[in-house]
Design a protein around this motif. Structure first.
Motif, PDB file in Angstrom:
ATOM      1  N   ASP A 193      -1.851   4.280 -30.003  1.00  0.00           N
ATOM      2  CA  ASP A 193      -2.204   5.145 -29.082  1.00  0.00           C
ATOM      3  C   ASP A 193      -1.206   5.069 -27.637  1.00  0.00           C
ATOM      4  N   CYS A 194      -0.297   5.949 -27.159  1.00  0.00           N
ATOM      5  CA  CYS A 194       0.428   5.458 -26.216  1.00  0.00           C
ATOM      6  C   CYS A 194      -0.179   7.187 -25.306  1.00  0.00           C
ATOM      7  N   SER A 195      -1.629   7.674 -25.660  1.00  0.00           N
ATOM      8  CA  SER A 195      -1.643   8.834 -24.814  1.00  0.00           C
ATOM      9  C   SER A 195      -1.759   8.616 -22.825  1.00  0.00           C
ATOM     10  N   ALA A 196      -2.330   6.833 -23.244  1.00  0.00           N
ATOM     11  CA  ALA A 196      -2.994   6.933 -21.450  1.00  0.00           C
ATOM     12  C   ALA A 196      -1.892   6.121 -20.903  1.00  0.00           C
ATOM     13  N   ALA A 197      -0.798   5.716 -21.363  1.00  0.00           N
ATOM     14  CA  ALA A 197       0.614   5.383 -21.110  1.00  0.00           C
ATOM     15  C   ALA A 197       1.095   6.405 -20.566  1.00  0.00           C
ATOM     16  N   ALA A 198       1.296   7.376 -21.125  1.00  0.00           N
ATOM     17  CA  ALA A 198       1.747   8.558 -21.503  1.00  0.00           C
ATOM     18  C   ALA A 198       1.426   9.361 -19.886  1.00  0.00           C
ATOM     19  N   ALA A 199       0.142   9.216 -20.108  1.00  0.00           N
ATOM     20  CA  ALA A 199      -0.714  10.302 -18.872  1.00  0.00           C
ATOM     21  C   ALA A 199       0.077   9.414 -17.535  1.00  0.00           C
ATOM     22  N   GLN A 200       0.319   8.093 -18.032  1.00  0.00           N
ATOM     23  CA  GLN A 200       0.280   7.376 -16.454  1.00  0.00           C
ATOM     24  C   GLN A 200       2.147   7.401 -15.485  1.00  0.00           C
ATOM     25  N   VAL A 201       2.780   7.463 -16.726  1.00  0.00           N
ATOM     26  CA  VAL A 201       4.186   7.244 -16.675  1.00  0.00           C
ATOM     27  C   VAL A 201       4.686   8.870 -15.584  1.00  0.00           C
ATOM     28  N   VAL A 202       3.754   9.792 -16.801  1.00  0.00           N
ATOM     29  CA  VAL A 202       4.269  10.901 -16.317  1.00  0.00           C
ATOM     30  C   VAL A 202       3.687  11.476 -14.666  1.00  0.00           C
ATOM     31  N   ALA A 203       1.237  10.841 -15.209  1.00  0.00           N
ATOM     32  CA  ALA A 203       1.281  11.015 -13.500  1.00  0.00           C
ATOM     33  C   ALA A 203       2.844  10.324 -12.099  1.00  0.00           C
ATOM     34  N   GLU A 204       3.371   8.961 -12.509  1.00  0.00           N
ATOM     35  CA  GLU A 204       4.026   8.828 -11.711  1.00  0.00           C
ATOM     36  C   GLU A 204       5.127   9.492 -11.588  1.00  0.00           C
ATOM     37  N   THR A 205       6.227  10.217 -12.450  1.00  0.00           N
ATOM     38  CA  THR A 205       7.359  10.367 -11.651  1.00  0.00           C
ATOM     39  C   THR A 205       7.152  12.072 -11.550  1.00  0.00           C
ATOM     40  N   GLY A 206       5.334  13.167 -12.224  1.00  0.00           N
ATOM     41  CA  GLY A 206       6.195  13.769 -11.992  1.00  0.00           C
ATOM     42  C   GLY A 206       6.923  14.555 -13.037  1.00  0.00           C
ATOM     43  N   GLY A 207       7.775  14.070 -13.825  1.00  0.00           N
ATOM     44  CA  GLY A 207       8.026  14.924 -14.978  1.00  0.00           C
ATOM     45  C   GLY A 207       7.330  15.630 -15.613  1.00  0.00           C
ATOM     46  N   GLU A 208       7.827  15.660 -16.696  1.00  0.00           N
ATOM     47  CA  GLU A 208       7.249  16.429 -18.258  1.00  0.00           C
ATOM     48  C   GLU A 208       7.894  15.650 -18.874  1.00  0.00           C
ATOM     49  N   LEU A 209       6.333  16.104 -20.629  1.00  0.00           N
ATOM     50  CA  LEU A 209       5.957  14.549 -21.691  1.00  0.00           C
ATOM     51  C   LEU A 209       7.153  15.207 -22.289  1.00  0.00           C
ATOM     52  N   LEU A 210       8.425  14.321 -22.928  1.00  0.00           N
ATOM     53  CA  LEU A 210       9.576  14.480 -23.805  1.00  0.00           C
ATOM     54  C   LEU A 210       8.521  13.589 -25.612  1.00  0.00           C
ATOM     55  N   SER A 211       8.368  13.045 -25.614  1.00  0.00           N
ATOM     56  CA  SER A 211       8.031  11.829 -26.046  1.00  0.00           C
ATOM     57  C   SER A 211       6.611  10.764 -25.955  1.00  0.00           C
ATOM     58  N   ALA A 212       6.494  10.379 -26.776  1.00  0.00           N
ATOM     59  CA  ALA A 212       5.563   9.142 -26.183  1.00  0.00           C
ATOM     60  C   ALA A 212       5.311   8.562 -28.117  1.00  0.00           C
ATOM     61  N   ARG A 213       6.039   6.863 -28.636  1.00  0.00           N
ATOM     62  CA  ARG A 213       5.649   6.620 -29.601  1.00  0.00           C
ATOM     63  C   ARG A 213       5.460   5.133 -29.009  1.00  0.00           C
ATOM     64  N   PRO A 214       4.503   4.511 -29.943  1.00  0.00           N
ATOM     65  CA  PRO A 214       4.087   3.187 -30.277  1.00  0.00           C
ATOM     66  C   PRO A 214       5.556   2.001 -30.433  1.00  0.00           C
ATOM     67  N   THR A 215       5.712   0.716 -30.060  1.00  0.00           N
ATOM     68  CA  THR A 215       6.899  -0.031 -30.917  1.00  0.00           C
ATOM     69  C   THR A 215       5.901  -0.924 -31.772  1.00  0.00           C
ATOM     70  N   GLY A 216       6.558  -1.901 -32.268  1.00  0.00           N
ATOM     71  CA  GLY A 216       6.115  -3.254 -33.261  1.00  0.00           C
ATOM     72  C   GLY A 216       5.358  -4.386 -31.986  1.00  0.00           C
ATOM     73  N   ASP A 217       5.902  -3.788 -30.741  1.00  0.00           N
ATOM     74  CA  ASP A 217       5.264  -5.661 -30.110  1.00  0.00           C
ATOM     75  C   ASP A 217       4.233  -4.346 -28.844  1.00  0.00           C
ATOM     76  N   GLY A 218       3.222  -3.620 -28.679  1.00  0.00           N
ATOM     77  CA  GLY A 218       2.234  -3.363 -28.164  1.00  0.00           C
ATOM     78  C   GLY A 218       2.897  -2.489 -27.671  1.00  0.00           C
ATOM     79  N   GLN A 219       3.900  -2.480 -26.848  1.00  0.00           N
ATOM     80  CA  GLN A 219       4.712  -1.291 -26.178  1.00  0.00           C
ATOM     81  C   GLN A 219       4.562  -0.065 -26.504  1.00  0.00           C
TER      82      GLN A 219
END
Length: 83
Positions: free
Chosen positions: A34-60
């Motif tokens: 689940d990338c929701s926490a990572a997405a929330a962190q990036v949105v908070a840090e950039t002040g941007g609007e979330l377009l997409s969030a997807r997991p990769t196979g390497d835990g990122q």
């Protein structure tokens, strides 16, 4: 030739009938990917609007946000962050 039982089951399914044993509500499960926490962190840090969030196979997570511009077009930024 189709059996009468197969035809009856197909007709019942098309009519929206579901036997009680199969009539269960959908279940939502959050997986470890689940990338929701990572997405929330990036949105908070950039002040941007979330377009997409997807997991990769390497835990990122690959997070894409739109960052508002100074009166111009917003800037599309994609970052890869740990889950």
């Amino acid at each position: 030739m189709s059996s009468p039982l197969t035809i009856a089951a197909l007709a019942a399914g098309l009519a929206g009938f579901s036997p009680p044993a199969l009539n269960v509500p959908p279940v939502v499960i959050r997986a470890a990917g689940d990338c929701s926490a990572a997405a929330a962190q990036v949105v908070a840090e950039t002040g941007g609007e979330l377009l997409s969030a997807r997991p990769t196979g390497d835990g990122q997570c690959v997070i894409t946000v739109l960052i508002p511009g100074n009166g111009g077009r917003p800037k599309k930024v994609t970052v890869k962050v740990p889950m």
